[in-house]
Scaffold this motif. Structure first.
Motif, mmCIF file in Angstrom:
data_model
loop_
_atom_site.group_PDB
_atom_site.id
_atom_site.type_symbol
_atom_site.label_atom_id
_atom_site.label_comp_id
_atom_site.label_asym_id
_atom_site.label_seq_id
_atom_site.Cartn_x
_atom_site.Cartn_y
_atom_site.Cartn_z
ATOM 1 N N GLN A 343 41.146 8.287 7.022
ATOM 2 C CA GLN A 343 42.093 7.651 7.941
ATOM 3 C C GLN A 343 42.838 8.705 8.757
ATOM 4 O O GLN A 343 43.053 8.550 9.948
ATOM 5 N N GLU A 345 41.696 11.691 9.377
ATOM 6 C CA GLU A 345 40.737 12.347 10.272
ATOM 7 C C GLU A 345 40.446 11.487 11.487
ATOM 8 O O GLU A 345 40.368 11.981 12.606
ATOM 9 N N ALA A 346 40.272 10.166 11.258
ATOM 10 C CA ALA A 346 39.990 9.290 12.391
ATOM 11 C C ALA A 346 41.157 9.309 13.376
ATOM 12 O O ALA A 346 40.959 9.385 14.589
ATOM 13 N N ALA A 347 42.382 9.281 12.844
ATOM 14 C CA ALA A 347 43.552 9.292 13.726
ATOM 15 C C ALA A 347 43.633 10.601 14.510
ATOM 16 O O ALA A 347 43.904 10.606 15.708
ATOM 17 N N GLN A 348 43.364 11.711 13.814
ATOM 18 C CA GLN A 348 43.403 13.004 14.503
ATOM 19 C C GLN A 348 42.310 13.098 15.555
ATOM 20 O O GLN A 348 42.543 13.573 16.671
ATOM 21 N N ALA A 349 41.120 12.642 15.198
ATOM 22 C CA ALA A 349 39.999 12.753 16.130
ATOM 23 C C ALA A 349 40.267 11.955 17.400
ATOM 24 O O ALA A 349 39.733 12.267 18.461
ATOM 25 N N MET A 350 41.103 10.896 17.300
ATOM 26 C CA MET A 350 41.413 10.115 18.495
ATOM 27 C C MET A 350 42.532 10.737 19.307
ATOM 28 O O MET A 350 42.888 10.222 20.365
ATOM 29 N N GLY A 351 43.118 11.820 18.815
ATOM 30 C CA GLY A 351 44.126 12.529 19.596
ATOM 31 C C GLY A 351 45.554 12.115 19.289
ATOM 32 O O GLY A 351 46.472 12.489 20.001
ATOM 33 N N LEU A 352 45.767 11.313 18.225
ATOM 34 C CA LEU A 352 47.142 10.952 17.855
ATOM 35 C C LEU A 352 47.834 12.185 17.289
ATOM 36 O O LEU A 352 47.243 12.921 16.505
ATOM 37 N N ASN A 353 49.091 12.411 17.677
ATOM 38 C CA ASN A 353 49.796 13.539 17.088
ATOM 39 C C ASN A 353 50.316 13.153 15.710
ATOM 40 O O ASN A 353 50.165 12.011 15.274
ATOM 41 N N LYS A 356 52.764 10.049 15.390
ATOM 42 C CA LYS A 356 52.106 8.775 15.701
ATOM 43 C C LYS A 356 51.091 8.419 14.622
ATOM 44 O O LYS A 356 50.963 7.260 14.230
ATOM 45 N N LEU A 360 51.726 4.959 12.792
ATOM 46 C CA LEU A 360 50.831 3.856 13.157
ATOM 47 C C LEU A 360 49.712 3.644 12.154
ATOM 48 O O LEU A 360 49.236 2.526 11.979
ATOM 49 N N ILE A 361 49.257 4.703 11.533
ATOM 50 C CA ILE A 361 48.058 4.598 10.693
ATOM 51 C C ILE A 361 48.386 4.754 9.212
ATOM 52 O O ILE A 361 48.061 3.894 8.393
ATOM 53 N N PRO A 364 51.843 2.450 7.457
ATOM 54 C CA PRO A 364 51.640 1.021 7.200
ATOM 55 C C PRO A 364 50.724 0.776 6.004
ATOM 56 O O PRO A 364 50.958 -0.139 5.211
#
Lengths: 449, 264
Positions: A343, A345-353, A356, A360-361, A364
């Motif tokens: 989770q 890694e997916a958030a980082q790969a999408m560019g979320l800092n 965030k 967001l991820i 929750p």
């Protein structure tokens, strides 16, 4: 490969038969669970006898032999020889156990404050309302100031007036938002933007409309609060359930945000932050709450300048907040570790800092996993606040004890304790039930993972 | 028809659209996990529109290599340049690269607390500050492209593995990346679902996307790849066009690997 329609054998399911008699319905349940065999039957009868004894005693003590009106404890004992409860005493001491020594004619302030807080939180349970997180944040962050202004009263400083005005503005905004949602079907920001004619303008201008509306509300609140003339009620005479709720309420509300920050700090890659957070958590988790309370009220003033002399209650609240945050940090850290690395890694790969990604991820998902533990901590904290009675704050427990030391009510101990126990049970049981409800309803999509 | 049931020789290769522009450059990249040397002096340059399939035995460093390209793993020596931006410790550069590079994972890594549509709109809204309505419109376009617009309001847990992986592809595409990285995208799927994911990837290749795919699907490599890279022990052992690679492997190690993977 052969085609199914050309196959010779066609599958037909067998018809369903009714279950054997005596295995379903009330009789079936009784046979299975209570009278399964000779030992089961004996245990059931024994259990029923024990339940009968307890209930019979409770009814005798609490209702049949109870005294409902008397002026002294002596009078109660004379009439029922101590075989029943003296609820008359609770009636006499009720006000003290609720408000401590808060003056009778000023108690409406406490009641009003409680009602404001309840009203603030009601939109949480209304289905159509948007922005519930913002509503919750506004209540948690600003209500304490409004509450302080109302409960303490007197001449309050500029800081408290500003903060209380912000709180009042937000509270009114929340209810205008509710009214607008249910009457016009639009949220308050949308309604404000369209009324002022900015609906067709650039989206970026919208926030100025909202800021302007907030400004107007704030100025009105400042003027209104400036006109208050409340008698000052020092915190030293606060007490009873009111005091218990003030301490545990602030402790609970601050525990989660502080705990999250500490837990993130402990997992941080930055050594200074990590060492500080780890030391903070380990230090305050390893020390009994009562020690921290004693330190706060007896040691701390020795280190502070003489002219800076905060009230005992403020010290106690800070101590409770620190203790609660340290405990909550470890609960949160457990939840964070339960979230799959993928989770992040997916958030980082999408560019979320980082923030965030967390907001967001990760949070929750982690918070949902943590609900039972978080509520467990809240309940523990709520009950732990009774320790403040040891350093002389008249919370509900100490107030109940004080009742039994009054000359007319000497020895009146059992009933106040029962009454206090009932209050804690109701509050904690409600929290527990609500947490179970949250677990069922949050994130309906988890069913299959 | 599924790709893997086809004979490798029958596969019609997707038309290439390679330009001269170099979009990824790895020069002398080295990485260690503690004492363990995972990547040994990797040199690789990828042109715009090029499709590269990376294969090799497990533990050969293929996943680690593509994860270095968007900084999910940190390399300790060498240079990585993506779209002209040097990958260093500068957070701004890392963010810029991540916005340009989409990634699809073996375990999908969809966000289970958000619906399919929210999964797809999250990054455009929060990273690119796109208005919600526009983000949703774009998300629906990509969900249609991966053929699951009707699942938009479901949660990932309600979908099959193949559907989840297609959502993951759509989610990456919503950030309109110029480069897509696939880390064993079909390895966690049941056999009957592999082809639906591969079909989407073939469609993506046809549109001219620059793709780096770590996979064991040799049919896919044969049909889509412009170049096949074979890695072992943290090194690039051999790289060639798929025709040459499969029919005329040069290294003994490659021959052994191909004989094992194509034996059944």
């Amino acid at each position: 490969m052969t085609d199914a329609t050309q196959s010779d054998t066609v599958f037909r399911p067998k018809p369903s038969l009714p279950p054997p008699a005596n295995t379903v319905g009330a009789v079936g349940w009784l046979r299975k669970n209570l009278f399964g065999g000779p030992i089961d039957t004996i245990m059931t009868l024994l259990g029923l006898y024990i339940i009968y004894q307890i209930v019979a005693f409770a009814i005798d003590y609490g209702i049949v032999n109870a005294i409902w009106s008397a002026d002294t404890y002596r009078e109660c004992l004379d009439r029922n020889r101590g075989e029943g409860a003296c609820w008359a005493g609770i009636a006499v001491w009720f006000n003290s156990m609720m408000y401590g020594r808060y003056p009778d004619e000023e108690q409406w302030r406490v009641n009003l404050g409680g009602i404001v807080l309840l009203l603030w939180l009601i939109p949480f349970w209304l289905p159509k309302i948007t922005g519930k997180i913002q509503i919750g944040m506004s209540a948690v962050l600003t209500f304490p100031f409004l509450g302080a202004a109302m409960f303490i009263g007197g001449e309050f400083g500029l800081f408290l007036q500003v903060m209380a005005s912000i709180a009042l503005t937000l509270f009114v905004a929340v209810w205008l938002h509710v009214a607008s949602t249910y009457l016009s079907g639009r949220s308050l920001p949308d309604l404000l933007v369209s009324i002022t004619g900015f609906a067709n303008k650039d989206d970026r201008l919208h926030k100025y409309v909202l800021l302007g509306a907030f400004g107007v509300g704030f100025v009105l609140s400042m003027i209104y609060l400036g006109s208050w003339e409340l008698v000052e009620v020092p915190t030293t005479i606060w007490g009873g359930l009111f005091l218990t709720l003030v301490i545990s309420g602030i402790g609970i509300a601050s525990a989660l945000p502080n705990g999250i920050l500490l837990a993130l700090g402990r997992r941080s890659k930055m050594p200074v932050i990590r060492v500080f957070c780890t030391a903070f958590i380990e230090l305050f988790r390893s020390v009994p709450l009562i020690t921290i309370l004693f330190m706060a009220v007896t040691m701390m003033p020795l280190f502070l300048p003489v002219e800076f002399n905060p009230p005992k209650l403020a010290m106690v609240i800070v101590a409770v907040c620190i203790f609660a945050a340290a405990y909550m940090a470890e609960t949160v850290r457990g939840g964070l570790q339960a979230v799959n690395k993928g989770q992040y890694e997916a958030a980082q790969a999408m560019g979320l800092n980082f923030w965030k990604m967390m907001a967001l991820i990760v949070m929750p998902q982690a918070l949902k996993l943590m609900i039972p533990n978080i509520v467990g901590s809240f309940m523990g904290l709520m009950k732990d606040t009774t320790l403040v009675s040891i350093i002389g704050l008249y919370d509900i427990l100490l107030m109940g004890k004080a009742a039994g030391q009054n000359p007319s009510w000497l020895g009146f101990h059992t009933e106040p304790l029962l009454f206090t126990a009932m209050f804690f049970f109701v509050l904690c049981f409600a929290m527990s039930k609500y947490s179970q409800h949250l677990e069922r309803t949050i994130g309906g999509g988890y069913g299959r993972r | 028809m599924s790709l893997e049931t086809q004979e490798l020789d029958d596969v019609v290769h997707v038309a290439s659209a390679i330009s001269d522009e170099v979009v990824i450059e790895l020069a002398g990249v080295n990485k260690w996990y503690g004492e363990f040397h995972v990547l040994k002096d990797i040199n690789l340059s990828v042109n715009k529109g090029e499709r590269i399939v990376i294969c090799g035995p497990s533990g050969s460093g293929k996943s680690t290599m593509i994860r270095c390209i968007n900084r999910l793993e940190e390399h300790q020596a060498g240079d990585i340049i993506v779209n002209g931006t040097e990958m260093g410790n500068n957070l701004k550069n890392i963010d810029a690269i991540r916005r340009d590079v989409g990634m699809v994972f073996q375990q999908f890594n969809l966000f289970p607390h958000l619906t399919v549509l929210e999964n797809c709109t999250l990054a455009p809204i929060w990273v690119k500050n796109m208005p919600k309505a526009e983000a949703e419109q774009i998300a629906m376009q990509y969900l249609e492209r991966v053929k699951i617009p009707e699942q938009a309001l479901k949660y990932p847990g309600q979908l099959s593995g193949g559907q989840q992986q297609r959502v993951a592809i759509a989610r990456s595409l919503c950030m309109s990346p110029t480069i897509m990285l696939f880390d064993e995208p079909t390895s966690a799927l049941d056999p009957e679902m592999i082809s639906e994911v591969l079909d989407v990837m073939v469609g993506l290749a046809e549109s001219g996307m620059t793709m780096l795919v770590v996979t064991h699907e040799m049919g896919f490599a044969k049909r889509v790849a412009d170049r096949v890279i074979f890695m072992d022990q943290g090194e690039i052992v051999e790289q060639n066009t798929p025709d040459e690679f499969f029919t005329n492997p040069k290294s003994d190690r490659t021959k052994l690997f191909l004989s094992q993977i194509l034996a059944h």
